[in-house]
Scaffold this motif. Structure first.
Motif, short mmCIF file in Angstrom:
data_model
loop_
_atom_site.label_atom_id
_atom_site.label_comp_id
_atom_site.label_asym_id
_atom_site.label_seq_id
_atom_site.Cartn_x
_atom_site.Cartn_y
_atom_site.Cartn_z
N ILE A 177 0.87 -1.13 0.00
CA ILE A 177 -0.02 -0.18 0.10
C ILE A 177 0.88 1.05 0.11
CG2 ILE A 177 -1.65 1.40 1.11
CD1 ILE A 177 -2.85 -1.40 0.50
N ASN A 178 0.80 2.13 -0.94
CA ASN A 178 1.44 3.41 -0.79
C ASN A 178 0.90 4.22 0.21
OD1 ASN A 178 2.26 5.95 -1.53
ND2 ASN A 178 1.87 6.00 -3.56
N ALA A 179 1.80 4.31 1.24
CA ALA A 179 1.39 5.05 2.40
C ALA A 179 1.45 6.65 2.42
CB ALA A 179 1.87 4.51 3.67
N ASP A 180 1.92 7.23 1.21
CA ASP A 180 2.19 8.55 0.91
C ASP A 180 1.12 9.64 1.10
OD1 ASP A 180 4.91 7.88 0.91
OD2 ASP A 180 5.20 8.42 -1.19
N GLY A 181 -0.16 8.96 0.75
CA GLY A 181 -1.15 9.93 0.66
C GLY A 181 -2.05 10.28 1.89
N THR A 182 -3.05 10.86 1.99
CA THR A 182 -3.63 11.30 3.22
C THR A 182 -4.14 10.25 3.90
OG1 THR A 182 -5.68 11.52 2.12
CG2 THR A 182 -4.39 13.39 2.12
N PRO A 183 -4.37 10.13 5.18
CA PRO A 183 -5.11 8.92 6.01
C PRO A 183 -6.25 8.36 5.18
CG PRO A 183 -4.37 10.68 7.50
CD PRO A 183 -4.22 11.02 6.32
N GLU A 184 -7.24 9.20 4.60
CA GLU A 184 -8.30 8.88 3.85
C GLU A 184 -8.21 8.15 2.62
OE1 GLU A 184 -11.22 8.96 5.35
OE2 GLU A 184 -11.91 7.88 3.64
N GLU A 185 -7.26 8.60 2.02
CA GLU A 185 -6.63 8.30 0.66
C GLU A 185 -6.31 6.71 0.98
OE1 GLU A 185 -5.44 12.19 -1.90
OE2 GLU A 185 -3.85 10.83 -0.90
N VAL A 186 -5.23 6.73 1.82
CA VAL A 186 -4.85 5.39 2.31
C VAL A 186 -5.77 4.22 2.54
CG1 VAL A 186 -2.79 4.30 3.43
CG2 VAL A 186 -2.41 6.47 2.69
N HIS A 187 -6.61 4.83 3.50
CA HIS A 187 -7.62 4.09 3.91
C HIS A 187 -8.71 3.49 2.84
CE1 HIS A 187 -11.28 2.80 6.28
NE2 HIS A 187 -11.91 3.13 5.32
N GLN A 188 -9.02 4.19 1.76
CA GLN A 188 -9.82 3.70 0.78
C GLN A 188 -9.26 2.53 0.06
OE1 GLN A 188 -12.78 4.08 -0.32
NE2 GLN A 188 -13.13 5.57 1.48
N ASP A 189 -8.06 2.53 -0.32
CA ASP A 189 -7.13 1.77 -1.06
C ASP A 189 -7.34 0.41 -0.13
OD1 ASP A 189 -5.46 0.45 -2.59
OD2 ASP A 189 -3.62 1.43 -2.13
N ILE A 190 -6.88 0.56 1.36
CA ILE A 190 -6.98 -0.55 2.30
C ILE A 190 -8.41 -1.33 1.92
CG2 ILE A 190 -6.81 -1.09 4.63
CD1 ILE A 190 -4.32 0.89 4.74
N TYR A 191 -9.33 -0.21 2.33
CA TYR A 191 -10.73 -0.83 2.53
C TYR A 191 -11.35 -1.94 1.64
CZ TYR A 191 -16.03 -0.63 2.69
OH TYR A 191 -17.27 -0.89 2.82
N GLU A 192 -10.94 -1.30 0.18
CA GLU A 192 -11.43 -2.35 -1.05
C GLU A 192 -10.74 -3.68 -0.88
OE1 GLU A 192 -13.43 -1.07 -2.95
OE2 GLU A 192 -13.39 1.10 -2.35
N LYS A 193 -9.46 -3.73 -0.34
CA LYS A 193 -8.64 -4.99 -0.57
C LYS A 193 -9.56 -5.81 0.85
CE LYS A 193 -4.74 -3.36 -2.86
NZ LYS A 193 -4.93 -1.94 -3.55
N VAL A 194 -9.63 -5.18 1.85
CA VAL A 194 -9.95 -5.93 2.97
C VAL A 194 -11.41 -6.35 2.80
CG1 VAL A 194 -10.66 -5.75 5.41
CG2 VAL A 194 -8.46 -4.71 4.73
N LYS A 195 -12.33 -5.73 2.11
CA LYS A 195 -13.71 -6.15 1.92
C LYS A 195 -13.78 -7.41 0.99
CE LYS A 195 -17.36 -4.19 2.48
NZ LYS A 195 -18.46 -4.31 3.68
#
Ligand code: TMP
Length: 211
Positions: A177-195
């Motif tokens: 996960i590219n963690a350079d973004g804002t917490p919200e951007e990073v979360h969106q990326d993570i959320y899709e994968k986790v679901k």
């Protein structure tokens, strides 16, 4: 299909210090709970146990321990949680775990004279994550995240070595996960994968690390 037969997913967050793992773990748990998922947050080291307190003293540089000894204590700290984790997962609770065996191996392997194959052995038999979210921070952004803390290992050179070793540990369960973004951007990326992972593994057997 019968909802009761679904198991939870074992989701692990890994990465170097200051990559934002803890923030992302909390955010993910909060969102999943709001959606009605059964989910629990766990963290390693778990400093609340007797073994965890020894680890904490070591990290705070209050005691010195031989490198193999502290390695085994970190692993023992995971072993003491294994029954609880297994029960929760089988009962349908998804576990979001802040650091796991990969930190165990990478941080010890970054020290001199540690045998990589030996370091992996105490993890054999522990539950294997369904998804490892590896939070990667570019060095540019990392340098802007302020000073490291005071604990052992919180030094730039050591963290660089840890990062290289993490790369060697990546397998097909990892998502970088590219963690350079804002917490919200990073979360969106993570959320899709986790679901996707929660859905995918719900009828699969739990797996364990093998030799
Ligand atoms: P924390 O800052 O997430 O509480 O982690 C404490 C430190 O312990 C961190 O620098 C990573 C290190 N660590 C290990 O060396 N081995 C392990 O097995 C784990 C879980 C963490």
């Amino acid at each position: 299909m019968n909802q009761a037969l679904r198991r939870g997913a074992l989701i692990v967050f890994e990465g170097c210090d200051r990559a934002g793992k803890t923030t992302q773990c909390h955010k993910l748990v909060e969102v999943l709970k709001r959606e009605g998922h059964r989910v629990e947050l766990m963290k390693f080291p778990d400093r609340s146990t007797t073994i965890g307190q020894m680890i904490s003293q070591y990290l705070q540089k209050k005691v010195e321990l031989e490198d193999h000894v502290i390695h085994l204590l970190f692993a023992a700290n995971r072993w003491e949680a294994v029954k609880k984790m297994e029960n929760l997962l089988l009962n349908g609770t998804t576990l979001v775990v802040d650091r796991y065996s990969f930190s165990g191996i990478a941080f010890s392997a970054a020290k001199p004279h540690m045998d990589f194959e030996w370091l992996k052995q105490p993890e054999v038999g522990l539950l294997q994550p369904d998804l490892v979210l590896f939070l990667e921070l570019s060095s540019d952004v990392a340098s802007k995240r302020g000073e490291f803390g005071q604990e052992r290992y919180e030094q730039p050179q050591f963290q660089r070595s840890v990062r290289q070793i993490f790369r060697k540990l990546q397998d097909k369960s990892w998502q970088v996960i590219n963690a350079d973004g804002t917490p919200e951007e990073v979360h969106q990326d993570i959320y899709e994968k986790v679901k996707r992972s929660i859905e995918l593994v719900s009828f699969q057997q739990l797996k364990k690390f093998d030799k």
